[in-house]
Design an enzyme around this catalytic site. Structure first.
Site, short mmCIF file in Angstrom:
data_model
loop_
_atom_site.label_atom_id
_atom_site.label_comp_id
_atom_site.label_asym_id
_atom_site.label_seq_id
_atom_site.Cartn_x
_atom_site.Cartn_y
_atom_site.Cartn_z
N ASP A 183 0.86 -1.19 0.00
CA ASP A 183 0.00 0.00 0.00
C ASP A 183 0.89 1.24 0.00
O ASP A 183 1.74 1.40 0.89
CB ASP A 183 -0.90 0.01 1.24
CG ASP A 183 -1.76 1.27 1.32
OD1 ASP A 183 -2.62 1.45 0.44
OD2 ASP A 183 -1.54 2.08 2.24
N GLU A 267 -1.40 -1.05 -5.65
CA GLU A 267 -2.50 -0.27 -6.21
C GLU A 267 -2.09 0.39 -7.53
O GLU A 267 -0.95 0.83 -7.69
CB GLU A 267 -2.94 0.81 -5.23
CG GLU A 267 -3.58 0.28 -3.97
CD GLU A 267 -3.87 1.39 -2.97
OE1 GLU A 267 -5.02 1.50 -2.53
OE2 GLU A 267 -2.92 2.13 -2.64
N ASP A 363 -3.17 1.45 6.97
CA ASP A 363 -2.34 1.11 5.81
C ASP A 363 -2.03 -0.38 5.76
O ASP A 363 -1.99 -0.98 4.67
CB ASP A 363 -1.03 1.91 5.86
CG ASP A 363 -1.25 3.40 5.68
OD1 ASP A 363 -2.28 3.78 5.09
OD2 ASP A 363 -0.40 4.20 6.13
#
Length: 397
Positions: A183, A267, A363
């Protein structure tokens, strides 16, 4: 498997070499700007775009004109490469991968490229450039593969040569079977699904005061004077140091990650959209402009796209794989029970599921969900219904 790899070295250029480098880069810049002006004029008059072939024919006529005969002093192929770069810039614009090509300024990304005609003498640490001659370079590694093309570029008053090579290697098999989710963020540069946190280096923030000081000094001096050039050189050295620090940090981190993990899920962040200005217009001014400006600086200081680019090619060369996961719902979904709600994230750092009461760092929770989505993509090849597929969070393939 065929791979392309670039080797970049600093040139030990003499004053006569630097003069020829600047002349070659200047001619390439002139050709780019001249042909871009013709393309823009054609567009304004409603005519079809010229394209590379017509521009290459016009380049021959341009070199024979009295006012522009200086173009004959440099190698013809570097001028043709400039036209090919313009063609690629337009192609990227039409495919919505880049902005409309713009005119180039002197001293900004000066470079020129040779597709052939160059020679590399590795034992003697020198390289031959057509119409320039032999130039020595600082050798830091051996060049592997067949050289395809070389690019000479200027960065903070120092000249570099980049040698692109091509070679065949056996299809690699990764030595590890580990998988991890990543992340990306501002408070933490990266958070891994195993609970590891990487603090942001913030190299720009560390040197921002120096940049402001040098920038103010530069603005007080007469443009292109000797003192202006000296101050400009000092400013460029700070920018080069920031760039080198970032690149060193990312190379060390991505090399370690690609060695230890065969699959990495992260991501698919749209950095361009995330860092858009919030200032708005006169009629419709933005809100919290100062805070958004600070956030944009922090986002751009992280070099997320470069991090992703390095991970991708390093994993490919080692037989690993990088999976890009849509970022929707990764921070709202509970990694324990799968409940999705905006209320789950109490703050920027704390996650508490309003369904099962599960508490974890926000996170870390997102990284676990990203890894789960990566396994889902490997298993079913898609992410269903715009939300993350329900799947386990195993850390091995």
């Amino acid at each position: 498997m065929k791979i392309l790899q670039a080797y970049k070295f600093q040139l030990k250029a003499k004053p006569r070499h630097e003069e020829l480098f600047r002349r070659s880069a200047g001619c390439c810049r002139f050709v780019w700007n001249h042909m871009l002006a013709l393309e823009k004029e054609n567009h304004e008059n409603g005519r079809k775009r010229l394209g590379y072939r017509e521009l290459a024919g016009m380049l021959t006529d341009l070199k024979n004109q009295e006012k522009t005969k200086f173009l004959k002093e440099v190698h013809s192929q570097i001028l043709q490469q400039s036209l090919k770069d313009l063609e690629n810039a337009y192609r990227n614009f039409f495919q919505k991968r880049a902005m409309l090509p713009r005119f180039k300024s002197k001293g900004v990304k000066d470079s020129f490229r040779y597709p052939q005609g160059f020679k590399i003498d590795e034992p003697n640490f020198r390289i031959y450039l057509p119409k320039i001659g032999w130039v020595r370079y600082r050798k830091s590694k051996n060049i592997e593969g067949r050289p395809k093309q070389i690019t000479v570029s200027l960065s903070a008053e120092k000249w570099y040569v980049s040698v692109q090579t091509e070679r065949e290697i056996a299809d690699p098999i990764h030595t590890s079977d580990s998988a991890i989710g990543v992340d990306m963020g501002v408070a933490n540069f990266a958070t891994f699904s195993d609970g590891t946190f990487i603090k942001p280096p913030n190299f720009f923030q560390k040197h921002e005061n120096k940049l402001k000081f040098r920038g103010r000094n530069l603005s007080r001096k007469k443009k292109f004077s000797n003192n202006w050039r000296k101050e400009k050189h000092r400013l460029n050295r700070i920018h080069r140091k920031i760039k080198d620090c970032r690149r060193d940090f990312l190379h060390k981190l991505t090399t370690d990650m690609s060695k230890n993990h065969a699959l990495i899920a992260m991501e698919d962040l749209q950095v361009k959209n995330m860092s858009k200005s919030a200032s708005g217009t006169v009629d419709n001014p933005g809100r919290n402009v100062k805070a958004k400006t600070g956030l944009n600086k922090s986002i751009l200081d992280q070099w997320w796209f470069e991090f992703r680019r390095q991970l991708e090619y390093k994993l490919t060369r080692r037989g690993g794989e990088l999976l890009l996961i849509p970022p929707q719902y990764t921070s709202q979904k509970c990694s324990d029970c799968g409940h999705v709600a905006k209320e789950n994230r109490e703050s920027q750092a704390k996650f508490k599921c309003c369904n099962c009461g599960f508490e974890i760092n926000a996170d870390h929770n997102a990284a676990i969900n990203i890894l789960a989505a990566g396994h889902a993509v490997k298993a079913c090849g898609e992410i269903g219904n715009g939300r993350l597929c329900e799947t386990g969070t195993s850390s091995t393939l």
